[in-house]
Design a protein around this motif. Sequence first.
Motif, mmCIF file in Angstrom:
data_model
loop_
_atom_site.group_PDB
_atom_site.id
_atom_site.type_symbol
_atom_site.label_atom_id
_atom_site.label_comp_id
_atom_site.label_asym_id
_atom_site.label_seq_id
_atom_site.Cartn_x
_atom_site.Cartn_y
_atom_site.Cartn_z
ATOM 1 N N ILE A 1 1.598 19.664 3.981
ATOM 2 C CA ILE A 1 0.180 19.439 3.696
ATOM 3 C C ILE A 1 -0.130 17.930 3.596
ATOM 4 C CG2 ILE A 1 -1.773 20.296 2.301
ATOM 5 C CD1 ILE A 1 0.240 22.286 1.095
ATOM 6 N N PRO A 2 0.114 17.210 4.692
ATOM 7 C CA PRO A 2 -0.123 15.765 4.628
ATOM 8 C C PRO A 2 -1.614 15.428 4.576
ATOM 9 C CG PRO A 2 0.477 16.418 6.858
ATOM 10 C CD PRO A 2 0.608 17.647 6.019
ATOM 11 N N GLN A 3 -1.947 14.496 3.726
ATOM 12 C CA GLN A 3 -3.311 13.945 3.690
ATOM 13 C C GLN A 3 -3.168 12.445 3.891
ATOM 14 O OE1 GLN A 3 -5.732 15.193 0.222
ATOM 15 N NE2 GLN A 3 -3.924 16.359 -0.295
ATOM 16 N N VAL A 4 -3.812 11.932 4.927
ATOM 17 C CA VAL A 4 -3.673 10.513 5.235
ATOM 18 C C VAL A 4 -4.991 9.818 4.938
ATOM 19 C CG1 VAL A 4 -2.993 8.860 7.024
ATOM 20 C CG2 VAL A 4 -2.079 11.167 7.049
ATOM 21 N N GLU A 5 -4.897 8.624 4.333
ATOM 22 C CA GLU A 5 -6.091 7.816 4.043
ATOM 23 C C GLU A 5 -7.145 8.640 3.319
ATOM 24 O OE1 GLU A 5 -7.170 4.399 5.550
ATOM 25 O OE2 GLU A 5 -5.033 4.152 5.286
ATOM 26 N N SER A 6 -6.722 9.416 2.342
ATOM 27 C CA SER A 6 -7.694 10.248 1.634
ATOM 28 C C SER A 6 -8.282 9.474 0.440
ATOM 29 C CB SER A 6 -7.067 11.563 1.173
ATOM 30 O OG SER A 6 -5.968 11.307 0.361
#
Length: 312
Positions: A167-172
């Motif tokens: 469940i990657p979240q990038v630049e959140s």
Amino acid sequence: MTETYNPAQQKVIDMLGRSSDRPEIPTGLADELRADIENSLLPVMHLLPDGSSYEKRFFLNKQGVTNVHSCEGFFVGGQGEFEWTHANCKGTIVHKTIEVSINLRRPMPPTDLVEESISRLSNDSSKSISEFLITLDEYDRAELVGECSGLFTRFTECFPPIKNAWIPQVESSLALNLAGNRIRIGGKVDLALGRPPDKVIIDFKTGHPSLAHHDDLRLYALIDFLALGQAPRKVASYYLDSTDVHQEDISETILRSAARRLQDGLVRAIELKLGGAEPVLRPAALCRWCAISADCPTGLEYLAQKNEAEGW
Ligand code: SF4
């Protein structure tokens, strides 16, 4: 099937991967810390904008919190106008490239991906970096592509391939609204993996490790904790050039200390920026890049002593 990692990737898995050992966070701690911060703001409430629109809020980010705890003179007037440079735009380009690479259906050569990231960022007029990128000549652009491709390639070699199941979240974006939306503490997480209570927050860094990097991540852990009521399991700085990982488990002690640091810095930031309080000067290495150092006798004296000690 068990994934095979190279030793560098295995080191990241060992340091950041799931573990059953985790500090106990007491129920009700998020409410308690939020109430403490809100109470500390009562003496400065009369200074705050009314919060009737997004612009009419007092904003503070991780850099502001660090600066107000460093030298208050620097916080008030020493930061100068932010300018994009060859050095500071690399992080944004590599982050963008990592973000896109996670969701690619087919792998692309690193140079092509970096080229595409630079093109996208250059064409996005809502981003201030575009004004810098479109002014680069062919040589500077090629040099930037080369350096960013090197960093990105190193990342792909040393960081385990990021799976969708993580469940990657990038630049959140992260935000903490306080004082009835009259204050907003904002930030952006480079990469978050997993869901709370297994979440790991990762900041990608270029350059040397610094104690401020720990403080930045603790602040993000606190904001996430106050928003969700569940703390991330861990925070980590991942140094793209050296591939070093500095990680920390998030415990009650760390959350309490991050809340205290935010509370003290926030109240002081409001007193200085909105209440006209006299800044307390704390000369340090910061004086070297302070925009007002030429007019600051305290900073000049510090720099003279430092240069003398270093034989300059
Ligand atoms: S020169 Fe140094 S002491 Fe003076 S305001 Fe800047 S950082 Fe502070």
